[in-house]
Motif scaffolding. Structure first.
Motif, PDB file in Angstrom:
ATOM      1  N   LEU A 151      -5.952   5.121  -7.881  1.00 51.04           N
ATOM      2  CA  LEU A 151      -4.493   4.991  -7.874  1.00 51.04           C
ATOM      3  C   LEU A 151      -4.072   3.759  -7.038  1.00 51.04           C
ATOM      4  O   LEU A 151      -4.787   3.423  -6.105  1.00 51.04           O
ATOM      5  CB  LEU A 151      -3.805   6.251  -7.352  1.00 51.04           C
ATOM      6  CG  LEU A 151      -4.126   7.563  -8.103  1.00 51.04           C
ATOM      7  CD1 LEU A 151      -3.324   8.727  -7.465  1.00 51.04           C
ATOM      8  CD2 LEU A 151      -3.817   7.489  -9.597  1.00 51.04           C
ATOM      9  N   ARG A 156      -5.490  -4.807   5.969  1.00 53.23           N
ATOM     10  CA  ARG A 156      -5.526  -4.919   4.508  1.00 53.23           C
ATOM     11  C   ARG A 156      -5.200  -6.363   4.136  1.00 53.23           C
ATOM     12  O   ARG A 156      -4.128  -6.876   4.473  1.00 53.23           O
ATOM     13  CB  ARG A 156      -4.517  -3.972   3.849  1.00 53.23           C
ATOM     14  CG  ARG A 156      -4.299  -4.310   2.385  1.00 53.23           C
ATOM     15  CD  ARG A 156      -3.650  -3.216   1.591  1.00 53.23           C
ATOM     16  NE  ARG A 156      -4.617  -2.192   1.244  1.00 53.23           N
ATOM     17  CZ  ARG A 156      -4.477  -1.341   0.220  1.00 53.23           C
ATOM     18  NH1 ARG A 156      -3.421  -1.395  -0.553  1.00 53.23           N
ATOM     19  NH2 ARG A 156      -5.398  -0.438  -0.034  1.00 53.23           N
ATOM     20  N   THR A 203      -3.282   4.055   1.379  1.00 54.85           N
ATOM     21  CA  THR A 203      -4.037   3.594   2.549  1.00 54.85           C
ATOM     22  C   THR A 203      -3.157   3.643   3.787  1.00 54.85           C
ATOM     23  O   THR A 203      -3.591   4.076   4.861  1.00 54.85           O
ATOM     24  CB  THR A 203      -4.537   2.161   2.288  1.00 54.85           C
ATOM     25  OG1 THR A 203      -5.251   2.177   1.060  1.00 54.85           O
ATOM     26  CG2 THR A 203      -5.421   1.669   3.407  1.00 54.85           C
ATOM     27  N   HIS A 216     -13.444  -2.113  -0.545  1.00 53.54           N
ATOM     28  CA  HIS A 216     -12.472  -1.079  -0.130  1.00 53.54           C
ATOM     29  C   HIS A 216     -13.282   0.144   0.306  1.00 53.54           C
ATOM     30  O   HIS A 216     -13.324   1.180  -0.359  1.00 53.54           O
ATOM     31  CB  HIS A 216     -11.547  -0.754  -1.301  1.00 53.54           C
ATOM     32  CG  HIS A 216     -10.300  -0.006  -0.924  1.00 53.54           C
ATOM     33  ND1 HIS A 216     -10.040   0.435   0.358  1.00 53.54           N
ATOM     34  CD2 HIS A 216      -9.224   0.383  -1.669  1.00 53.54           C
ATOM     35  CE1 HIS A 216      -8.871   1.055   0.376  1.00 53.54           C
ATOM     36  NE2 HIS A 216      -8.358   1.042  -0.833  1.00 53.54           N
ATOM     37  N   SER A 237       0.838  -1.196   0.000  1.00 54.05           N
ATOM     38  CA  SER A 237       0.000   0.000   0.000  1.00 54.05           C
ATOM     39  C   SER A 237       0.877   1.252   0.000  1.00 54.05           C
ATOM     40  O   SER A 237       1.977   1.239   0.549  1.00 54.05           O
ATOM     41  CB  SER A 237      -0.869   0.022   1.256  1.00 54.05           C
ATOM     42  OG  SER A 237      -1.494   1.277   1.405  1.00 54.05           O
ATOM     43  N   LEU A 238       0.390   2.309  -0.595  1.00 60.44           N
ATOM     44  CA  LEU A 238       0.980   3.642  -0.434  1.00 60.44           C
ATOM     45  C   LEU A 238      -0.053   4.539   0.258  1.00 60.44           C
ATOM     46  O   LEU A 238       0.091   4.932   1.400  1.00 60.44           O
ATOM     47  CB  LEU A 238       1.389   4.239  -1.797  1.00 60.44           C
ATOM     48  CG  LEU A 238       2.159   5.569  -1.773  1.00 60.44           C
ATOM     49  CD1 LEU A 238       2.884   5.785  -3.098  1.00 60.44           C
ATOM     50  CD2 LEU A 238       1.285   6.773  -1.507  1.00 60.44           C
TER      51      LEU A 238
HETATM   52  N1   CP Z   1      -6.096   3.437  -3.543  1.00 50.39           N
HETATM   53  C1   CP Z   1      -5.387   2.724  -2.661  1.00 50.39           C
HETATM   54  O1   CP Z   1      -5.938   1.975  -1.834  1.00 50.39           O
HETATM   55  O2   CP Z   1      -4.031   2.897  -2.769  1.00 50.39           O
HETATM   56  P1   CP Z   1      -2.947   1.993  -2.055  1.00 50.39           P
HETATM   57  O3   CP Z   1      -3.120   0.584  -2.600  1.00 50.39           O
HETATM   58  O4   CP Z   1      -1.617   2.589  -2.448  1.00 50.39           O
HETATM   59  O5   CP Z   1      -3.168   2.007  -0.583  1.00 50.39           O
END
Ligand code: CP
Length: 316
Positions: free
Chosen positions: A272, A109, A49, A146, A46-47
């Protein structure tokens, strides 16, 4: 109180309004999280979240603890009654109870496997933590949903709403890898609560779970779907029926400037990360109508409103 699905929101309009108000004064409720800890468990990368949920917790005065279960935690067993003589070192029964002693909220997650449909639909990881943890659980993207992303999308739609009932299109776009259904599922569930003309468009074979799509119109012709649209929300997903398969990488479904010209000067949205010039052309992503950076910013305020509600609820 858990936040595992967009359906845990009692009144979406009120939550969105409150999130927009929080955005103006993000540090106003630091007393709520003082001396409280959120444990954030990542079974996948993840970035947004990871950083936005930590930022939201810090804004509320909480201390975040982050653990990458994928490569740092003991491999967890989820089935009951198993003889644990193989690769799994710890049962979720102990792990969830132990983590609950260290944390006031647990956020998780855990993506879909895309290989075992039944297991994915059962939300094995999330369900086990809801069952065995003794503190509230937040879904940071599970097999099926999500909801933090969908709430951020609702905030972004509200901030950019036109003066008329908007037309919103969820469009599939090509991607080289098999991707989960979670973002699309929660976006659909969120849109079903909105006063909007909402259409899903994708190639044949990419129909999503009928239990989620319900009566939402599906248009297999992307160009027809785009006519008069105010928002184009783009996402790839793998097949649901032919579970987890990539059936098409048809570049004709990539979002281009020419396709956006068929809309009512629509805003472009994507959760994204996005693959440039595969999912969407540079000219669209870099245009003034692209909302993707605002959407990512709103992840902080969607997480913050969720954590605020949980903290307030636990004081009752
Ligand atoms: N949109 C989103 O959940 O991005 P990450 O997967 O980077 O957390």
């Amino acid at each position: 109180m858990n936040y595992v699905s967009i359906n845990n929101i009692d009144n979406l309009e009120n939550w969105v309004e409150e999130a927009i108000s929080l955005k103006k004064n993000p540090l106003n409720f630091q007393h709520l999280g003082k001396n409280k800890t959120i444990g954030m468990l990542f079974f996948n990368n993840s970035l947004r979240t990871r950083l936005s949920t930590q930022k939201a917790a810090i804004n509320l005065g909480m201390t975040p603890i982050v653990m990458n279960f994928g490569n740092e935690g003991w491999a967890l067993e989820f089935e009951d009654g198993t003889v644990m003589n193989q690769t799994k070192s710890e049962h979720v029964k102990e792990a969830a109870q132990v983590i609950s002693q260290f944390c006031d909220i647990i956020a998780i997650r855990a993506f879909a496997s895309l290989s075992d449909k039944e297991k994915d639909l059962s939300e094995e990881v999330l369900t086990a933590f809801v069952k065995y943890a003794t503190v509230p659980i937040v879904n940071m993207e599970s097999s099926v949903g999500h909801p933090l992303q969908a709430l951020a999308d609702a905030i972004t739609l509200a901030e950019n709403k036109p003066n008329h009932k908007p037309k919103v299109v969820l469009s599939w776009a090509p991607h080289p890898k098999a991707l989960p259904h979670a973002v699309a599922n929660s976006f659909i569930e969120m849109m079903q609560k909105q006063d909007a003309d909402f259409v899903i468009t994708h190639p044949k074979g990419y129909d999503l779970d009928p239990n989620i799509v319900k009566n939402t119109p599906v248009e297999y012709n992307q160009e027809s779907a785009f006519a008069e649209a105010d928002f184009i929300y783009t996402k790839n997903w793998s097949a649901f029926e032919d579970y987890g398969k990539v059936l098409s990488q048809d570049k004709n479904w990539t979002i281009t400037k020419e396709k956006m010209a068929k809309t009512n000067q629509a805003k472009f949205m994507h959760c994204l990360p996005v693959r440039r010039n595969v999912v969407v052309a540079d000219a669209v992503l870099d245009s003034k109508n692209s909302l993707v950076i605002e959407q990512a910013n709103n992840r902080t305020f969607s997480a913050q409103i969720v954590l605020k509600k949980i903290l307030e609820n636990s004081k009752k």
